[in-house]
Design a protein around this motif. Sequence first.
Motif, mmCIF file in Angstrom:
data_model
loop_
_atom_site.group_PDB
_atom_site.id
_atom_site.type_symbol
_atom_site.label_atom_id
_atom_site.label_comp_id
_atom_site.label_asym_id
_atom_site.label_seq_id
_atom_site.Cartn_x
_atom_site.Cartn_y
_atom_site.Cartn_z
ATOM 1 N N PHE A 24 0.820 -1.206 0.000
ATOM 2 C CA PHE A 24 0.000 0.000 0.000
ATOM 3 C C PHE A 24 0.858 1.263 0.000
ATOM 4 O O PHE A 24 0.466 2.287 -0.562
ATOM 5 N N ALA A 25 2.023 1.199 0.645
ATOM 6 C CA ALA A 25 2.928 2.352 0.634
ATOM 7 C C ALA A 25 3.411 2.632 -0.783
ATOM 8 O O ALA A 25 3.458 3.796 -1.221
ATOM 9 N N VAL A 26 3.768 1.579 -1.511
ATOM 10 C CA VAL A 26 4.225 1.736 -2.890
ATOM 11 C C VAL A 26 3.114 2.311 -3.763
ATOM 12 O O VAL A 26 3.333 3.234 -4.572
ATOM 13 N N LEU A 27 1.902 1.782 -3.616
ATOM 14 C CA LEU A 27 0.770 2.283 -4.402
ATOM 15 C C LEU A 27 0.492 3.759 -4.085
ATOM 16 O O LEU A 27 0.162 4.543 -4.980
ATOM 17 N N THR A 28 0.632 4.133 -2.815
ATOM 18 C CA THR A 28 0.412 5.523 -2.420
ATOM 19 C C THR A 28 1.468 6.439 -3.030
ATOM 20 O O THR A 28 1.158 7.546 -3.504
ATOM 21 N N LEU A 29 2.705 5.997 -3.046
ATOM 22 C CA LEU A 29 3.792 6.792 -3.649
ATOM 23 C C LEU A 29 3.580 6.941 -5.152
ATOM 24 O O LEU A 29 3.810 8.019 -5.710
ATOM 25 N N ILE A 30 3.140 5.870 -5.794
ATOM 26 C CA ILE A 30 2.849 5.956 -7.233
ATOM 27 C C ILE A 30 1.699 6.923 -7.475
ATOM 28 O O ILE A 30 1.726 7.737 -8.409
ATOM 29 N N GLY A 31 0.668 6.837 -6.613
ATOM 30 C CA GLY A 31 -0.451 7.760 -6.735
ATOM 31 C C GLY A 31 -0.010 9.209 -6.577
ATOM 32 O O GLY A 31 -0.480 10.094 -7.302
ATOM 33 N N PHE A 32 0.889 9.460 -5.628
ATOM 34 C CA PHE A 32 1.407 10.815 -5.434
ATOM 35 C C PHE A 32 2.094 11.311 -6.691
ATOM 36 O O PHE A 32 1.865 12.446 -7.134
ATOM 37 N N TRP A 33 2.940 10.482 -7.269
ATOM 38 C CA TRP A 33 3.664 10.881 -8.480
ATOM 39 C C TRP A 33 2.694 11.194 -9.627
ATOM 40 O O TRP A 33 2.818 12.219 -10.290
ATOM 41 N N ILE A 34 1.712 10.313 -9.835
ATOM 42 C CA ILE A 34 0.749 10.535 -10.917
ATOM 43 C C ILE A 34 -0.064 11.799 -10.661
ATOM 44 O O ILE A 34 -0.358 12.573 -11.578
ATOM 45 N N GLY A 35 -0.414 12.028 -9.407
ATOM 46 C CA GLY A 35 -1.212 13.209 -9.075
ATOM 47 C C GLY A 35 -0.480 14.520 -9.301
ATOM 48 O O GLY A 35 -1.113 15.543 -9.581
ATOM 49 N N THR A 36 0.850 14.505 -9.190
ATOM 50 C CA THR A 36 1.603 15.747 -9.423
ATOM 51 C C THR A 36 1.589 16.153 -10.887
ATOM 52 O O THR A 36 1.716 17.334 -11.209
ATOM 53 N N GLY A 37 1.451 15.167 -11.766
ATOM 54 C CA GLY A 37 1.503 15.460 -13.193
ATOM 55 C C GLY A 37 2.913 15.725 -13.690
ATOM 56 O O GLY A 37 3.104 16.168 -14.824
ATOM 57 N N LEU A 38 3.922 15.459 -12.856
ATOM 58 C CA LEU A 38 5.318 15.690 -13.218
ATOM 59 C C LEU A 38 5.949 14.398 -13.721
ATOM 60 O O LEU A 38 5.482 13.303 -13.427
ATOM 61 N N THR A 39 7.032 14.547 -14.471
ATOM 62 C CA THR A 39 7.801 13.377 -14.866
ATOM 63 C C THR A 39 8.693 12.961 -13.698
ATOM 64 O O THR A 39 8.899 13.729 -12.757
ATOM 65 N N ILE A 40 9.235 11.757 -13.773
ATOM 66 C CA ILE A 40 10.145 11.292 -12.726
ATOM 67 C C ILE A 40 11.342 12.234 -12.601
ATOM 68 O O ILE A 40 11.788 12.562 -11.503
ATOM 69 N N GLY A 41 11.844 12.675 -13.751
ATOM 70 C CA GLY A 41 12.983 13.587 -13.732
ATOM 71 C C GLY A 41 12.662 14.893 -13.025
ATOM 72 O O GLY A 41 13.455 15.389 -12.215
ATOM 73 N N GLU A 42 11.515 15.468 -13.329
ATOM 74 C CA GLU A 42 11.110 16.723 -12.687
ATOM 75 C C GLU A 42 10.884 16.528 -11.197
ATOM 76 O O GLU A 42 11.222 17.390 -10.385
ATOM 77 N N LEU A 43 10.345 15.373 -10.841
ATOM 78 C CA LEU A 43 10.054 15.093 -9.438
ATOM 79 C C LEU A 43 11.336 15.068 -8.616
ATOM 80 O O LEU A 43 11.438 15.703 -7.563
ATOM 81 N N PHE A 44 12.330 14.360 -9.121
ATOM 82 C CA PHE A 44 13.567 14.220 -8.370
ATOM 83 C C PHE A 44 14.532 15.381 -8.590
ATOM 84 O O PHE A 44 15.573 15.470 -7.943
ATOM 85 N N ALA A 45 14.180 16.268 -9.511
ATOM 86 C CA ALA A 45 14.983 17.470 -9.706
ATOM 87 C C ALA A 45 14.561 18.570 -8.739
ATOM 88 O O ALA A 45 15.072 19.684 -8.785
ATOM 89 N N GLY A 46 13.589 18.264 -7.890
ATOM 90 C CA GLY A 46 13.154 19.228 -6.887
ATOM 91 C C GLY A 46 12.097 20.186 -7.380
ATOM 92 O O GLY A 46 11.949 21.280 -6.836
ATOM 93 N N ALA A 47 11.347 19.768 -8.415
ATOM 94 C CA ALA A 47 10.328 20.663 -8.968
ATOM 95 C C ALA A 47 9.277 21.031 -7.934
ATOM 96 O O ALA A 47 8.711 22.128 -7.963
ATOM 97 N N LEU A 48 8.996 20.124 -6.993
ATOM 98 C CA LEU A 48 7.965 20.392 -5.997
ATOM 99 C C LEU A 48 8.392 21.445 -4.994
ATOM 100 O O LEU A 48 7.565 21.996 -4.268
ATOM 101 N N LEU A 49 9.695 21.735 -4.946
ATOM 102 C CA LEU A 49 10.176 22.762 -4.020
ATOM 103 C C LEU A 49 9.938 24.158 -4.571
ATOM 104 O O LEU A 49 10.022 25.145 -3.846
ATOM 105 N N ASP A 50 9.652 24.223 -5.871
ATOM 106 C CA ASP A 50 9.373 25.496 -6.521
ATOM 107 C C ASP A 50 7.970 25.954 -6.121
ATOM 108 O O ASP A 50 7.005 25.212 -6.216
ATOM 109 N N ALA A 51 7.857 27.182 -5.664
ATOM 110 C CA ALA A 51 6.554 27.712 -5.227
ATOM 111 C C ALA A 51 5.525 27.659 -6.346
ATOM 112 O O ALA A 51 4.326 27.556 -6.107
#
Length: 214
Positions: free
Chosen positions: A101-128
């Motif tokens: 369930f933790a893995v599914l929740t993390l996948i859901g979070f990623w899909i919900g952001t609408g960001l690519t994996i690269g953008e996610l780990f590049a710190g895009a979410l830290l941008d206001a």
Amino acid sequence: IVGAVEEGRRIYDNIRKAIQFLLGSNMSEVIGIFAATLMGFTILEPVHLLWINLVTDSLPAIALGMEPVEKDVMDAKPKPKDEGIFAHGLGVRVAVQGVMFAVLTLIGFWIGTGLTIGELFAGALLDAANESAMMGGQTLAFMVLALCQIVQAYNMRSEHSLFKIGPFTNKNLNWAALGSTALTAFVLFVPGVQGIFNLRYLSLQQYLIGLGLI
């Protein structure tokens, strides 16, 4: 005497079901939050976790405690007096459930952001400017985790096939699941309440993918 033994076994089995359900559900929250923190994300806010624990954990767990006795309960051999509550693989199932369930929740979070994996780990979410992406990720993570736990309550009803005992024969669980789902939808879709929980509307595709994860 036979009736008393049967009732005792029913109570013991239901306690194991509720324990597995609650521990697995809460472990998924701990693992998910811990993993996301290590990666620099906040997948769920405290208010989200509080709602999940109050609504999608408690009601189904209480209903599982009222599960009817299984037909073959008297066919089992008496349990050894030193047998623990986590015997017969219950502890392993709790761990697997928590990780899954933790893995599914993390996948859901990623899909919900609408960001690519690269953008996610590049710190895009830290941008206001990506506050909306963060809210989207938390929205879908909240939905996936809450609904996963509601569905999992049905899996906890028996160690046998769910269709062998009838998937919807526990009316208390049916009402609990319906109520928990309705309250979760209330938070997800009612504008005023949605704002209190810092959630937002997602695209239809994201909602459908989230349901698919469940």
